[in-house]
Design a protein around this motif. Sequence first.
Motif, mmCIF file in Angstrom:
data_model
loop_
_atom_site.group_PDB
_atom_site.id
_atom_site.type_symbol
_atom_site.label_atom_id
_atom_site.label_comp_id
_atom_site.label_asym_id
_atom_site.label_seq_id
_atom_site.Cartn_x
_atom_site.Cartn_y
_atom_site.Cartn_z
ATOM 1 N N GLN A 85 -2.219 -22.929 20.385
ATOM 2 C CA GLN A 85 -3.363 -21.984 20.446
ATOM 3 C C GLN A 85 -4.557 -22.998 20.199
ATOM 4 N N ASN A 173 -6.521 -11.008 21.618
ATOM 5 C CA ASN A 173 -5.561 -10.984 22.677
ATOM 6 C C ASN A 173 -4.727 -9.550 22.814
ATOM 7 N N ASN A 205 -3.407 -11.700 15.580
ATOM 8 C CA ASN A 205 -2.962 -11.885 16.925
ATOM 9 C C ASN A 205 -1.263 -11.894 16.999
ATOM 10 N N GLY A 208 -0.264 -12.261 21.076
ATOM 11 C CA GLY A 208 -1.001 -13.477 21.967
ATOM 12 C C GLY A 208 0.248 -13.888 22.643
ATOM 13 N N SER A 219 -7.381 -19.634 20.582
ATOM 14 C CA SER A 219 -7.940 -18.792 19.177
ATOM 15 C C SER A 219 -9.212 -19.093 18.877
#
Length: 394
Positions: A85, A173, A205, A208, A219
Amino acid sequence: MNWTLAQRAEKMNPSVIREILKVTEKPGIISFAGGLPSPLTFPIDAMREAAERVLRDDGKAALQYAASEGYAPLREWVAQDLLKQGMKVSPDQVLITTGSQQGLDLVAKILIDAGSRILVETPTYLGALQAFTPMEPIAVGVNSDEHGVDAADLRAKVGTGADKARFVYLLPNFQNPTGRTMTEERRAAVAQVAIVSGLPIIEDNPYGDLWFDAPPAPSLSARHPEGSVYLGSFSKILAPGLRLGYVVAPKALYPKLLQAKQAADLHTPSFNQRVVAEVLKDGFIERHVPTIRALYKQQCEAMLAALDREMAGLGLSWNRPVGGMFLWVQLPQGMKAIPLLDKAVAKGVAFVPGSAFYAQEASESTLRLSFVTATVDQINTGMAALAAAIRESL
Ligand SMILES: Cc1ncc(COP(=O)(O)O)c(C=O)c1O
């Protein structure tokens, strides 16, 4: 006995969704209402084998009290996994929690005073509103569109002095409830507002990893590491019954979260943490998660095709998620989702009215559909039934 409740208890409400689910769990109802992952994705064999190994090789430690921070190998796995991320964090910044829902509760306890302003998306995750509400904040909805919160409105609502928002809570997300994803440009603009105005970000998240064709952009926490708290979960990539999630916090904030965690439940179950650490070693996630993505993508496509087919000409609109578990429907002008639900349930199909997900004025003509627990046949039958209920309501 006349119980005098604390003010915060007076503010607690039963989850509207749980109340609705009671109606929709009647036998024979096709439900697009639940927020549950598909049980077809639970890695039962891998869990059983890992549980046996943990009990055989490490049983005494696995059944003993343990450190509040969490099991070290699991914290290391999380820190390593977050590199994808764009986040460079030390395992010392990872706190293993009893689901990411507990992370929301701990964040609320350490950051919100009665009367503090907090900023949330419009709409937002109901469970977060439930976690924040007992701390008696003033929750302010930031205007949001298909790409998440509007950066200009966010800037306008940060506030100053005692009125300055304590944080903005964001789900970049495959958001719950809408299935929306923030674009790279929107992430940059939102992070910029947060950095310039010193506004902390709480980034949630859990979905995600459930992308269909391509992973989402890095992120928000990667862009604003000292000003972000990141929440992750094993619920959607392994199983929610494990109650395993995590919070990643800057070093300055971590000790307070840890104290709140100790007060809440001493630590997250040692046995579950060890079993999951055992399952995860040797790249299990890289083999397992693609199977979840493939299943959810197929079900999402089936639901979108059924919507295109059944709802043509009825005046509805909906988004086309690129991952996650949900999509969001806008009903025709003037049609309300709650009375529609009664008609839909009578025809054997259920959804969640969108009004449950708003911090301030709710839109009464939206609804959330989950595409992951119904089969493709059920999606086709359920969508035809929903279209019939909508036609009756026109
Ligand atoms: C956006 C969001 N955050 C947090 C959670 C809580 O997940 P868990 O406590 O299972 O990790 C959920 C659960 O559905 C969710 O949708």
